[in-house]
Design a protein around this motif. Structure first.
Motif, short mmCIF file in Angstrom:
data_model
loop_
_atom_site.label_atom_id
_atom_site.label_comp_id
_atom_site.label_asym_id
_atom_site.label_seq_id
_atom_site.Cartn_x
_atom_site.Cartn_y
_atom_site.Cartn_z
N UNK A 98 1.02 -1.07 0.00
CA UNK A 98 0.03 0.00 -0.03
C UNK A 98 0.99 1.35 0.00
N UNK A 99 1.85 1.11 0.83
CA UNK A 99 2.89 2.56 0.82
C UNK A 99 3.47 2.64 -0.47
N UNK A 100 3.93 1.44 -1.21
CA UNK A 100 4.65 1.60 -2.43
C UNK A 100 3.80 2.17 -3.52
N UNK A 101 2.68 1.52 -3.56
CA UNK A 101 1.61 2.16 -4.49
C UNK A 101 1.14 3.61 -4.42
N UNK A 102 1.15 4.04 -3.30
CA UNK A 102 0.92 5.32 -2.84
C UNK A 102 2.22 6.22 -3.42
N UNK A 103 3.42 5.68 -3.01
CA UNK A 103 4.44 6.12 -3.77
C UNK A 103 4.56 6.48 -5.27
N UNK A 104 4.28 5.33 -5.92
CA UNK A 104 3.94 5.26 -7.37
C UNK A 104 3.01 6.41 -7.83
N UNK A 105 1.77 6.57 -7.08
CA UNK A 105 0.80 7.55 -7.45
C UNK A 105 1.58 8.90 -7.09
N UNK A 106 2.20 9.15 -6.16
CA UNK A 106 2.85 10.36 -6.00
C UNK A 106 3.73 10.99 -7.31
N UNK A 107 4.37 9.82 -7.73
CA UNK A 107 5.30 10.38 -8.57
C UNK A 107 4.82 10.08 -10.12
N UNK A 108 3.53 9.63 -10.21
CA UNK A 108 2.93 9.25 -11.48
C UNK A 108 3.94 8.47 -12.41
N UNK A 109 4.19 7.44 -11.94
CA UNK A 109 5.23 6.43 -12.48
C UNK A 109 4.78 5.30 -12.30
N UNK A 110 5.21 4.01 -12.94
CA UNK A 110 4.90 2.69 -12.77
C UNK A 110 6.23 1.92 -12.29
N UNK A 111 7.25 2.77 -11.87
CA UNK A 111 8.37 2.16 -11.53
C UNK A 111 9.17 3.17 -10.38
N UNK A 112 9.91 2.44 -9.61
CA UNK A 112 10.89 3.29 -8.92
C UNK A 112 12.24 2.93 -8.84
N UNK A 113 13.20 3.68 -8.61
CA UNK A 113 14.64 3.03 -8.69
C UNK A 113 15.00 2.47 -7.48
#
Length: 276
Positions: A98-113
């Motif tokens: 849930x935290x990670x999905x929220x982070x993806x939404x914050x950055x409007x991206x489908x992946x983080x580094x």
């Protein structure tokens, strides 16, 4: 240590900036930072504002997503305030997602580094909740939603314990770095042995007294470089990935410029032995 060409040489840290977060992140990107560190922990970060700054910079054509290194953190309930990015009653593995999905939404991206476990939940050792969180983070990495994993605020026994249980090894260890401990010498040594990149934060603020010594002031005068420039260049020369959270545009440019000129080996040795 394996060199990753996609890693920046320095990260811009976004903690403790509150209502200035979006503006300062924008200024950092304009100054030339391409690595951004944040956390989905409203207690100390405004990750949503960081994401807005990144999105706006991409839309404006100042950067592309592929140029950026975006790092966030999962923070256990004990490190959060009431503004949680997940259901506190859910299993830890669900909280991570849930935290990670929220982070993806914050950055409007489908992946983080990079996704970092924002500290073990205990002062000593690893709790079952830490292992559960790590397993959930490993699953995200295996799914290709995040490229690299890490841990922060972790002492030497805790890092050893994590390295033993990890199926996907940590690529990063992020710690507040004190000169009086030899700049976290023992932890850095273990990091080198296991190909873990040591991310150093509070290099300046945690070491004000040590950096005010006559020997450092003389080195600054002799080299014509500020103490901050010396410290960030020193950190890179000994294999660290430093973070800076400066709110000054001039200091942002100075910190980036510090990476252009390596230090003499004698100067590195002097700073390495400063207080440790």
């Amino acid at each position: 240590m394996t060199v990753d060409p996609l890693l920046p040489s320095i990260l811009y840290g976004t903690a403790w900036k509150e209502e200035r977060t979006e503006a300062l992140t924008t200024l950092a990107l304009e100054a030339g930072f391409r690595g951004i560190d944040t956390a989905n922990q409203r207690k100390h970060y405004v990750e949503e504002a960081v994401g807005k700054a990144v999105q706006a910079s991409i839309r404006a054509g100042r950067v592309t997503r592929d140029e950026l290194f975006l790092q966030t953190k999962f923070t256990h309930v004990g490190g959060q305030d009431r503004r949680l990015p997940y259901d506190p009653k859910a299993p830890v593995a669900t909280q991570v997602r849930q935290s990670f999905d929220s982070s993806l939404a914050h950055f409007a991206t489908d992946r983080l580094d990079s996704l970092v476990l924002h500290g073990p939940s205990l002062r000593e050792g690893l709790a079952p909740a830490d292992v559960e969180a790590w397993r959930a983070m490993e699953a995200l990495a295996i799914e290709g939603r995040v490229r690299l994993l890490g841990v922060s605020n972790c002492d030497l026994p805790q890092l050893r314990a994590l390295l033993k249980v990890a199926k996907v090894r940590p690529r990063f260890l992020q710690n507040r770095c004190y000169a009086r401990t030899g700049w976290d010498r023992d932890v850095r040594r273990l990091c080198v042995e296991h190909d873990v990149v040591y991310q150093a934060f509070s290099l300046l603020t945690a070491n004000r007294g040590d950096l005010d010594q006559d020997v450092v002031r003389r080195l600054s005068a002799d080299t014509g470089r500020s103490v901050a420039s010396l410290v960030f260049r020193f950190a890179v020369d000994v294999g660290m990935l430093p973070l800076t959270g400066t709110s000054s545009v001039a200091h942002m440019r100075e910190d980036l410029g510090a990476l252009d000129v390596p230090l003499d080996r004698r100067h590195v040795a002097l700073l390495e032995a400063l207080a440790g």
